[in-house]
Design an enzyme around this catalytic site. Structure first.
Site, PDB file in Angstrom:
ATOM      1  NE  ARG A  36      -2.751  -1.604   3.136  1.00 55.51           N
ATOM      2  CZ  ARG A  36      -3.445  -1.724   4.270  1.00 55.51           C
ATOM      3  NH1 ARG A  36      -4.570  -1.081   4.404  1.00 55.51           N
ATOM      4  NH2 ARG A  36      -3.010  -2.488   5.238  1.00 55.51           N
ATOM      5  CG  HIS A  58      -3.293  -1.026  -2.556  1.00 57.02           C
ATOM      6  ND1 HIS A  58      -4.554  -1.338  -2.112  1.00 57.02           N
ATOM      7  CD2 HIS A  58      -3.161   0.297  -2.412  1.00 57.02           C
ATOM      8  CE1 HIS A  58      -5.150  -0.249  -1.718  1.00 57.02           C
ATOM      9  NE2 HIS A  58      -4.334   0.762  -1.893  1.00 57.02           N
ATOM     10  CE  LYS A  90     -12.163   5.372   2.443  1.00 56.05           C
ATOM     11  NZ  LYS A  90     -11.682   4.121   2.180  1.00 56.05           N
ATOM     12  CB  THR A 138     -13.297   0.988   3.543  1.00 60.73           C
ATOM     13  OG1 THR A 138     -12.132   1.713   3.908  1.00 60.73           O
ATOM     14  CG2 THR A 138     -13.718   1.337   2.131  1.00 60.73           C
TER      15      THR A 138
HETATM   16  C1  R5P Z   1      -7.927   1.184  -0.001  1.00 62.42           C
HETATM   17  O1  R5P Z   1      -7.491   1.824  -0.925  1.00 62.42           O
HETATM   18  C2  R5P Z   1      -8.258  -0.257  -0.094  1.00 62.42           C
HETATM   19  O2  R5P Z   1      -8.755  -0.620  -1.343  1.00 62.42           O
HETATM   20  C3  R5P Z   1      -9.224  -0.657   0.984  1.00 62.42           C
HETATM   21  O3  R5P Z   1     -10.435   0.020   0.740  1.00 62.42           O
HETATM   22  C4  R5P Z   1      -8.731  -0.303   2.333  1.00 62.42           C
HETATM   23  O4  R5P Z   1      -7.400  -0.700   2.510  1.00 62.42           O
HETATM   24  C5  R5P Z   1      -9.598  -0.901   3.388  1.00 62.42           C
HETATM   25  O5  R5P Z   1      -9.127  -0.485   4.622  1.00 62.42           O
HETATM   26  P1  R5P Z   1     -10.063  -0.499   5.899  1.00 62.42           P
HETATM   27  O6  R5P Z   1     -10.675  -1.861   5.991  1.00 62.42           O
HETATM   28  O7  R5P Z   1      -9.092  -0.210   7.015  1.00 62.42           O
HETATM   29  O8  R5P Z   1     -11.049   0.593   5.757  1.00 62.42           O
END
Ligand code: R5P
Length: 299
Positions: free
Chosen positions: A93, A127, A189, A223
């Site tokens: 990431r 990612h 978001k 998310t």
């Molecule tokens: C972000 O760019 C990824 O695609 C995921 O949406 C993210 O890593 C999810 O993270 P979390 O579960 O902590 O919100």
């Protein structure tokens, strides 16, 4: 071809070994009294093609270092080709300088792997697909969708809309929408902190429809939970999710439990925790057949 397993995900390594019909070769893995990693290859690999299976996950520093040390041991024992099968590529990431003073850790890890002696990488849902370009060796980039889609289809969603829970997941969600011949919508978001996101705003229409939230990973679950909540508020009927990597860090499973997601399909690129196994919402789909197929092509 000889198969070796690091310590991060022995169950998946065993599954791959069983499906390939190639036993796991003996490898001594341990830790010296001062905490340094100890590795010894316990069989002959001279001139052979070898494959090391290790997810850089759960304890990313340890599992990455262990992977590098295994590769070094295999190279020094004169293995010919070294394929690194990395179902979850940790550190991926941190792939760009999004603010001054930050590293590009994904590139550093790619350099370390190549420097250690890897000649080919097999991995799942990086990612960002562009990360393949960080390597000057072949990278087989596989998609978790290939195994998750079948389970989603079995659910027979009615007038389904695939929703990208954030802008970063648009590509992956579009691929699901195309395969399911479904409509597509996206959430906007903002990430407020590592474990917090702002209220999600839906761009698209989910009223009276079943929703599939599709993403590459679930880490804190913030998310997915906020996207599921927004879909429910906009009148979605049933809400499901599909993610390739289940990081499920502390509090994630609780967050998922308390949100309107009916079920979340997730692959086993990372080892399941007890809480994961005990959650009726989480439906695990094995990634092994996809990795086995890729390895058969590589052999
Ligand atoms: C972000 O760019 C990824 O695609 C995921 O949406 C993210 O890593 C999810 O993270 P979390 O579960 O902590 O919100």
């Amino acid at each position: 071809m000889q198969l070796f397993s690091g310590s991060s995900h022995p169950l998946l390594s065993q599954e791959i070994s069983n499906q390939l019909g190639i036993p796991l070769s003996p490898l001594e893995l341990g830790v010296f009294p001062d905490g340094e990693i100890k590795v010894r290859v316990l069989c002959e690999v001279r001139g052979k093609d070898v494959c090391v299976i290790q997810s850089v996950a759960r304890d990313p520093h340890f599992t990455l270092m262990e992977l590098l040390i295994i590769i070094d041991a295999l190279k020094r024992a004169a293995a010919r080709q070294v394929i690194a099968v990395i179902p979850y590529f940790g550190y991926c990431r941190q792939d760009r300088m999004d603010k001054p003073g930050v590293p590009i850790t994904a590139k550093l890890v790619a350099n370390l792997l190549v420097q250690a002696g890897v000649t080919r990488v097999v991995t799942v849902d990086l990612h960002a697909g562009q990360l393949q370009g960080f390597f000057d060796i072949p990278v087989q980039h596989l998609y978790g969708k290939e195994v998750l889609l079948k389970k989603v289809q079995e659910q027979q969603l009615s007038s389904c809309v695939v929703v990208a829970p954030d802008i970063g997941s648009v590509k992956i969600a579009q691929a699901y929408a195309k395969a399911l011949k479904a409509d597509f919508a996206v959430m906007s978001k903002e990430r407020l902190s590592a474990a917090e996101v702002s209220e999600a705003i839906l761009i698209g229409d989910v009223t009276g429809k079943d929703v599939l939230l599709a993403d590459d990973m679930c880490s804190t679950g913030a998310t997915l939970a906020s996207a599921a909540k927004a879909c429910r508020e906009k009148g979605a009927k049933r809400i499901f999710g599909a993610v390739t990597h289940g990081l499920f860090v502390d509090g994630a499973i609780e967050r998922i439990k308390n949100c309107p997601l009916e079920a979340l399909w997730v692959t086993n690129t990372l080892p399941a925790t007890d809480q994961w196994m005990n959650s009726p919402q989480l439906k695990t789909v094995s990634i092994a057949p996809l990795l086995v197929h890729a390895l058969r092509e590589a052999i």
